[in-house]
Structure formats: structure tokens, C-alpha cells
Design a protein around this motif. Sequence first.
Motif, PDB file in Angstrom:
ATOM      1  N   ILE A  54      45.004  49.299  55.233  1.00 35.90           N
ATOM      2  CA  ILE A  54      45.719  48.368  54.358  1.00 35.90           C
ATOM      3  C   ILE A  54      44.769  47.419  53.629  1.00 35.90           C
ATOM      4  O   ILE A  54      44.922  47.175  52.434  1.00 35.90           O
ATOM      5  CB  ILE A  54      46.778  47.578  55.155  1.00 35.90           C
ATOM      6  N   GLU A  55      43.787  46.909  54.334  1.00 34.35           N
ATOM      7  CA  GLU A  55      42.869  45.929  53.741  1.00 34.35           C
ATOM      8  C   GLU A  55      42.059  46.504  52.585  1.00 34.35           C
ATOM      9  O   GLU A  55      41.506  45.762  51.779  1.00 34.35           O
ATOM     10  CB  GLU A  55      41.871  45.389  54.772  1.00 34.35           C
ATOM     11  N   GLU A  56      41.957  47.823  52.508  1.00 31.95           N
ATOM     12  CA  GLU A  56      41.135  48.464  51.481  1.00 31.95           C
ATOM     13  C   GLU A  56      41.930  48.952  50.280  1.00 31.95           C
ATOM     14  O   GLU A  56      41.359  49.508  49.346  1.00 31.95           O
ATOM     15  CB  GLU A  56      40.358  49.625  52.102  1.00 31.95           C
ATOM     16  N   ILE A  57      43.239  48.743  50.292  1.00 31.34           N
ATOM     17  CA  ILE A  57      44.079  49.202  49.183  1.00 31.34           C
ATOM     18  C   ILE A  57      43.985  48.190  48.041  1.00 31.34           C
ATOM     19  O   ILE A  57      44.334  47.026  48.203  1.00 31.34           O
ATOM     20  CB  ILE A  57      45.538  49.388  49.632  1.00 31.34           C
ATOM     21  N   ASP A  58      43.488  48.650  46.887  1.00 31.21           N
ATOM     22  CA  ASP A  58      43.296  47.774  45.733  1.00 31.21           C
ATOM     23  C   ASP A  58      44.582  47.519  44.951  1.00 31.21           C
ATOM     24  O   ASP A  58      44.778  46.434  44.428  1.00 31.21           O
ATOM     25  CB  ASP A  58      42.256  48.375  44.771  1.00 31.21           C
ATOM     26  N   ASN A  59      45.438  48.524  44.864  1.00 28.74           N
ATOM     27  CA  ASN A  59      46.662  48.398  44.089  1.00 28.74           C
ATOM     28  C   ASN A  59      47.646  47.490  44.830  1.00 28.74           C
ATOM     29  O   ASN A  59      48.021  47.758  45.975  1.00 28.74           O
ATOM     30  CB  ASN A  59      47.270  49.783  43.854  1.00 28.74           C
ATOM     31  N   GLU A  60      48.057  46.409  44.181  1.00 31.63           N
ATOM     32  CA  GLU A  60      48.894  45.399  44.830  1.00 31.63           C
ATOM     33  C   GLU A  60      50.234  45.963  45.306  1.00 31.63           C
ATOM     34  O   GLU A  60      50.666  45.690  46.428  1.00 31.63           O
ATOM     35  CB  GLU A  60      49.138  44.236  43.862  1.00 31.63           C
ATOM     36  N   LEU A  61      50.898  46.763  44.482  1.00 26.08           N
ATOM     37  CA  LEU A  61      52.190  47.325  44.863  1.00 26.08           C
ATOM     38  C   LEU A  61      52.060  48.286  46.040  1.00 26.08           C
ATOM     39  O   LEU A  61      52.851  48.236  46.986  1.00 26.08           O
ATOM     40  CB  LEU A  61      52.839  48.034  43.668  1.00 26.08           C
TER      41      LEU A  61
END
Length: 122
Positions: A87-94
Motif C-alpha cells: 500500500i505504501e508504494e502505490i502512487d495513484n491516489e485512487l
Amino acid sequence: MKVTDAHNERIANMKFSSVYPHYVTKVEKKGRTKEELHQVITWLTGFDEAKLQEFIGNEATFKEFFAKANLNPNAHLIKGVICGYRIEEIDNELTRKTRYLDKLVDELAKGRTMEKILRSAI
């Protein structure tokens, strides 16, 4: 795993109402309740029961769902791996917000205490 643009687009266009029954089934199979699920969703999004039912009835997409959400200020404390993505590495906000919800549902189904799920003991 790396989140792709196609993956982000697919999540944005996925209907909340199509995923919601799977959330209910997952938590109920593990002995948790629909009310607890709604408590978790409310904590994350700020939506009350009526608003949640409105999104389900209108077949809102996750993009529409999270566009109207008031994300909990402690949502950033939701960490870990869900569906193969950190989760911490997901760049896309949505996509990150959607994975926050997935992670909370997963924690509920795994029997974590509500205090820990709602990040109130941190």
C-alpha cells in the motif's frame, strides 16, 4: 508488484456495488457482521448508512465513491500488502484509497480488533 496505468483505470471504473457484496460475504464467512463492515467503511470514508446505500443503489464507481469521501486523517497508517501490492508504494491516489478499503476489510475478516482496524490504539 508494480501498479500499471491499466490497473489504475480498471479500479477507477469498477463499480463499488459490484465489490460490496464480496466484502459482506468475506467478513460474514469469518464471523464478523455487516454492521462492523459498515463501521469500517464509515471510519475510512465518513459516509453514513444512507450515503453508503445511495452509492450502492446508484452503482457508483470507485472513482465517484472516493471523490466524495472525506478520508480519515489516520488512513495513512494503513500499511502492508493487499492483493500483492504494498500500500505504501502505490502512487495513484485512487488506487491507494481502494487498497486501504481492501486492507481494512481483510483485517476485519482476519479477526483483528476494531480498535486496531480503526487505528485508534496508535
